[in-house]
Every structure is written in C-alpha cells, then in structure tokens.
Design a protein around this motif. Structure first.
Motif, short mmCIF file in Angstrom:
data_model
loop_
_atom_site.label_atom_id
_atom_site.label_comp_id
_atom_site.label_asym_id
_atom_site.label_seq_id
_atom_site.Cartn_x
_atom_site.Cartn_y
_atom_site.Cartn_z
N PRO A 306 0.81 -1.22 0.00
CA PRO A 306 0.00 0.00 0.00
C PRO A 306 0.84 1.27 0.00
N ASN A 307 1.93 1.29 0.81
CA ASN A 307 2.79 2.48 0.82
C ASN A 307 3.55 2.63 -0.48
N VAL A 308 3.93 1.51 -1.09
CA VAL A 308 4.61 1.58 -2.39
C VAL A 308 3.69 2.23 -3.42
N LEU A 309 2.42 1.79 -3.45
CA LEU A 309 1.46 2.37 -4.40
C LEU A 309 1.15 3.83 -4.07
N THR A 310 1.10 4.16 -2.77
CA THR A 310 0.86 5.54 -2.37
C THR A 310 1.95 6.46 -2.90
N ASN A 311 3.20 6.00 -2.80
CA ASN A 311 4.32 6.80 -3.32
C ASN A 311 4.22 6.96 -4.83
N TRP A 312 3.75 5.93 -5.51
CA TRP A 312 3.61 6.02 -6.97
C TRP A 312 2.51 7.01 -7.35
N LEU A 313 1.42 6.99 -6.59
CA LEU A 313 0.30 7.87 -6.92
C LEU A 313 0.62 9.34 -6.65
N GLY A 314 1.48 9.59 -5.65
CA GLY A 314 2.00 10.92 -5.40
C GLY A 314 0.94 11.99 -5.23
N PRO A 315 0.86 12.95 -6.18
CA PRO A 315 -0.03 14.12 -6.02
C PRO A 315 -1.51 13.75 -5.89
N LEU A 316 -1.93 12.58 -6.40
CA LEU A 316 -3.35 12.22 -6.33
C LEU A 316 -3.83 12.09 -4.89
N VAL A 317 -2.93 11.74 -3.99
CA VAL A 317 -3.30 11.58 -2.59
C VAL A 317 -3.76 12.92 -2.01
N ASN A 319 -5.55 15.06 -3.55
CA ASN A 319 -6.86 15.41 -4.12
C ASN A 319 -7.78 14.20 -4.00
N PRO A 320 -8.49 14.06 -2.87
CA PRO A 320 -9.29 12.85 -2.62
C PRO A 320 -10.30 12.54 -3.71
N ARG A 321 -10.97 13.57 -4.24
CA ARG A 321 -12.01 13.32 -5.23
C ARG A 321 -11.40 12.78 -6.53
N LEU A 322 -10.28 13.36 -6.93
CA LEU A 322 -9.60 12.88 -8.13
C LEU A 322 -9.06 11.47 -7.91
N LEU A 323 -8.51 11.24 -6.71
CA LEU A 323 -8.01 9.89 -6.39
C LEU A 323 -9.14 8.88 -6.44
N MET A 324 -10.32 9.24 -5.88
CA MET A 324 -11.46 8.33 -5.91
C MET A 324 -11.87 8.03 -7.34
N ALA A 325 -11.91 9.06 -8.19
CA ALA A 325 -12.29 8.86 -9.59
C ALA A 325 -11.32 7.91 -10.29
N VAL A 326 -10.02 8.10 -10.05
CA VAL A 326 -9.01 7.23 -10.67
C VAL A 326 -9.18 5.79 -10.17
N MET A 327 -9.38 5.64 -8.86
CA MET A 327 -9.56 4.30 -8.29
C MET A 327 -10.80 3.62 -8.85
N MET A 328 -11.88 4.39 -9.06
CA MET A 328 -13.10 3.81 -9.61
C MET A 328 -12.87 3.32 -11.03
N ILE A 329 -12.12 4.09 -11.82
CA ILE A 329 -11.81 3.66 -13.19
C ILE A 329 -11.01 2.36 -13.16
N VAL A 330 -10.02 2.30 -12.25
CA VAL A 330 -9.20 1.09 -12.13
C VAL A 330 -10.08 -0.09 -11.72
N LEU A 331 -10.99 0.13 -10.77
CA LEU A 331 -11.84 -0.96 -10.30
C LEU A 331 -12.82 -1.42 -11.37
#
Length: 433
Positions: A306-317, A319-331
C-alpha cells in the motif's frame, strides 16, 4: 534480483502471478495461495507453517459466519416460495401497465435484495419466473434479460449484503455501517432502472392489461406479508442492537426456514437436505477464496505494497475526489476480469490504506468499492450474472450483453454522482452512529 528491491519484486510476482494463473483457468483460491507463496519466497520469508496458519486464519472469523447463513437464507427463500410471492405482489400492483413486467422485475429485485444479499440467487429467481412470462407476452428478450441482470446486482448493495460482510472482515471496517451506507445507493439503482426501462420502452408495442381489482392486489400483498417482514426484522434488529450482522444472518436463515415449512408450507422436511447441499457448495467456494486471500493479504502487508502504491500515486493523494475517480476507473477495469468476491479479497487491503491516507472515509470507500465490483458482474468478459441470465433464459450471451448496455450506462452515471456527492453515502452512516 533483476535490480529490484524485494518489495518491488513482490509486487511484480503478485501482479504477474495472478494474471498468469488466472489465464490458465486455475481456481481463484488456489491462485491466491500460490501467489502468496511466491511473494513469501522473494521476500525471503518462506515458511510452510506460516502459510498454513494464514489459510486457517482466513476463515477463522466470527463475522464470516454471516456468509454461509445468508447463502442458506437465499436458498430457503427460493425453495420456500418467498421469492415468488414478492414477484406476485409486484405484478399485482404494476404488472398491468405498459411494460409492466419490467417494473415488476425492478420492484422484486429491490425487495429481494433486502433479504438475501446474493446477486446470483436473486438473478436466478427473477430470471426463472419472469423471463418465460416476458417471452410469452412479446417482450424483447435481450432487453428483458439485460434488465433482470441489472436488477440482480442491487443485492450486493442493499443490506444484508454478503460482499459487505466479506469487505468488512477483510479490511476491519464496520459491517453495520457498510450495511447502512448501501440503502440510499441501492434505492437509487432501482429508481435509475425505472427511468432507463421507460427510455428503452419508447417505440415498443407491448401489451397493456387491465388493472386487478383492489381486493386482489391486497390479497397478493397479504400473501407476501411474511416475506416483506424479513428485511424489517434484519435491519430493525441491527439498528436497535438486538443482534449483530452475523447474528442477523442466522435470524434470516431461521426465519426463512420457519416461513417455508410452517407458513407457506411449500417446502417439506425432506427438501432441507438439498437446500443445505446447495448452500454448502456455494459456501465452500467463497470460504476457500477467503482462505487463499488471507495468504496473499499477509504477504501484501509484509511487502508494504500500500505504501509503495501511495508513493507512486504521489499528487493524487492530495486530491481525494480525483483519487477516488481514478480508483473507480481502475476498479471498473478490474471488474471486467474478476468476480466481485476475488476483487474484494485481493484489492481492498491494498487500496483502502491509500484511500484513508487521502482522507477518504473507509465506509464510503467500501460502498464505492463494492458498487464497482457489482457493476463488474454485468460487464463482459466475466459477467457472472450475465451468464446466469443467459443460461436460465436460454439466450445467447451476445444478446444479453447488448440488452444490458442502457442499464449499465445508468449505473455508471449513478457511480459518478456518488463520486461528486459522497454525502449521499456518508449522511445515513452518521445517522447510524
């Protein structure tokens, strides 16, 4: 090895291992065990005894007892006439209007979702009863099958929901809060299907009957009284603290058994054996998935993915709404390839810590996670629910996929609305607390 850190190599083993093993058609539970074993080896943490302990720990959970009992409750509902009475009541009230059988399917799907929590059980019951009637009255089979499949996936969202139980156990999230979070989105799905069905009906020449006398409508409602009492007992009991979600599953199964045997009298004592066997087969599949997922989840935690992926996502963390949108697309993409339960078991432990770090409410994330996975049940190529409808209705898979598209678009719009306005989900949960 290969210039990668052990953690990065573990991530590669996890990703490629699952892809390769799934590609061979291997049982998902066994694939999770082997992937976890491979991660243990590259992390230099190999211990056969530890793997065995995690296998046992994956099913050694009191909350998970809800799964077999909700499965049993669903089987008892279908065998004991509870599901049929709900459909009969819906047909008595709205079956006479143009396209009425579609509205019957939607109403029955919402009511049945509040009892069984199983998309496959609800879909099979709806398709078995309604598809022959729709075919006889000249409804287009592809659209009708698509509607029934879409209605079936309301079951994982409206409580009681087996996927919420599995998600809560896997991520240590309140199951009661997850149950409450699904009420409004589940009703939104039902309303969305009504509008989508009305839009699909344009230009179709469908029969319109005469409304039944009010006494016949009331009679069918009375016949469905014991069925409609079931969700009130379950939700009311949890809200008042009389029993936990796990105990609610036992109450649901016992209630369905009593109604089937002594109230409706459509099931005999001799039929219980067959019901138990069917429930046990389904339970064994789910529980072995949970056991295998615990092995992989333990190694995921050990590798700190989880921390490895958090570091990769970087700036998205940030911006919660943008992060949620990206995660929903991935899911959504994951949901096209995996069934709902494996998606929860594999990806929820990885993605939830990232969401929490971004300030996203874990219950809200859980609802969105399960909703995405439920939509995956009517999304090819896997589309488990689509396969159920195609098999029961003897319709080609291509026709069912074509017919589900308008309703799939409706669900995506609801998903987007929940991303933009998370209060739709969080406000009822605050009421619970």
């Amino acid at each position: 090895m290969f210039g990668l850190t052990p953690e990065a190599l573990a991530f590669v083993v996890f990703s490629l291992g699952m892809l390769v093993l799934m590609g061979t058609g291997m049982n998902m539970g066994l694939a999770l065990v082997l992937t976890g074993a491979g991660m243990a080896w590259v992390l230099d943490f190999w211990d056969a005894q530890l793997l065995a302990q995690n296998l046992v720990a994956g099913v050694d959970s009191f909350p998970l007892l809800a799964v077999p009992f909700f499965i049993l409750a669903g089987e008892l509902m279908n065998s004991g006439g509870i599901s049929r009475r709900i459909i009969d009541m819906a047909q008595a009230w709205v079956g006479h209007i143009r396209g009425g059988l579609g509205y019957v399917a939607i109403g029955a799907a919402v009511l049945m979702a509040s009892m069984s929590g199983s998309a496959l059980a609800d879909t099979a019951a709806l398709a078995t009863i309604l598809l022959p009637m729709m075919r006889q009255q000249g409804y287009p089979m592809n659209t009708s099958a698509g509607l029934i499949a879409s209605g079936g996936i309301i079951a994982p969202i409206i409580p009681p929901s087996m996927p919420f139980v599995i998600y809560g156990v896997t991520t240590n999230t309140s199951i009661s809060a997850l149950f409450v979070s699904g009420i409004v989105p589940g009703l939104m799905m039902g309303v969305g299907l009504i509008f989508a069905w009305r839009w699909v009906l344009r230009g179709m020449d469908l029969p319109q009957g005469e409304p039944l006398p009010i006494k016949d409508r009331l009679r069918s409602t009375v016949r469905a009284f014991w069925a409609m009492l079931m969700p009130l007992i379950i939700i009311g009991g949890m809200k008042t603290g009389v029993f936990t979600p796990t105990e609610a599953a036992v109450v649901a199964a016992f209630y369905a058994l009593v109604v089937a045997l002594f109230v409706h009298r459509e099931m005999k004592l001799a039929d219980i054996y067959g019901v138990l066997v069917r429930a046990a087969k389904t339970t064994s599949i789910v529980m072995f998935l949970c056991a295998g997922a615990q092995v992989a989840s333990y190694m995921i935690t050990l590798a700190d993915l989880p921390n490895v992926l958090t570091n990769w996502l970087g700036p998205l963390v940030e911006n919660p709404r943008l992060l949620m949108a990206v995660m929903m697309i991935v899911l959504v993409l994951i949901g096209t390839a995996l069934d709902l339960t494996p998606t929860i078991l594999i990806f929820a432990p990885v993605m939830l810590p990232i969401a929490v770090k971004a300030g996203i409410d874990p219950v809200y994330f859980g609802l969105m996670f399960v909703l995405n996975g439920a939509i995956g049940l009517i999304t090819p190529p896997v589309g488990t629910v689509l396969n159920v409808v195609a098999g029961v209705g003897r319709i080609s898979m291509h026709s069912v996929i074509k017919g589900v598209n308008p309703f799939l678009i409706t669900y995506v719009l609801i998903l987007a609305l929940l991303v933009v306005f998370p209060q739709i989900v969080t406000a009822p949960v605050v009421w619970l607390r």
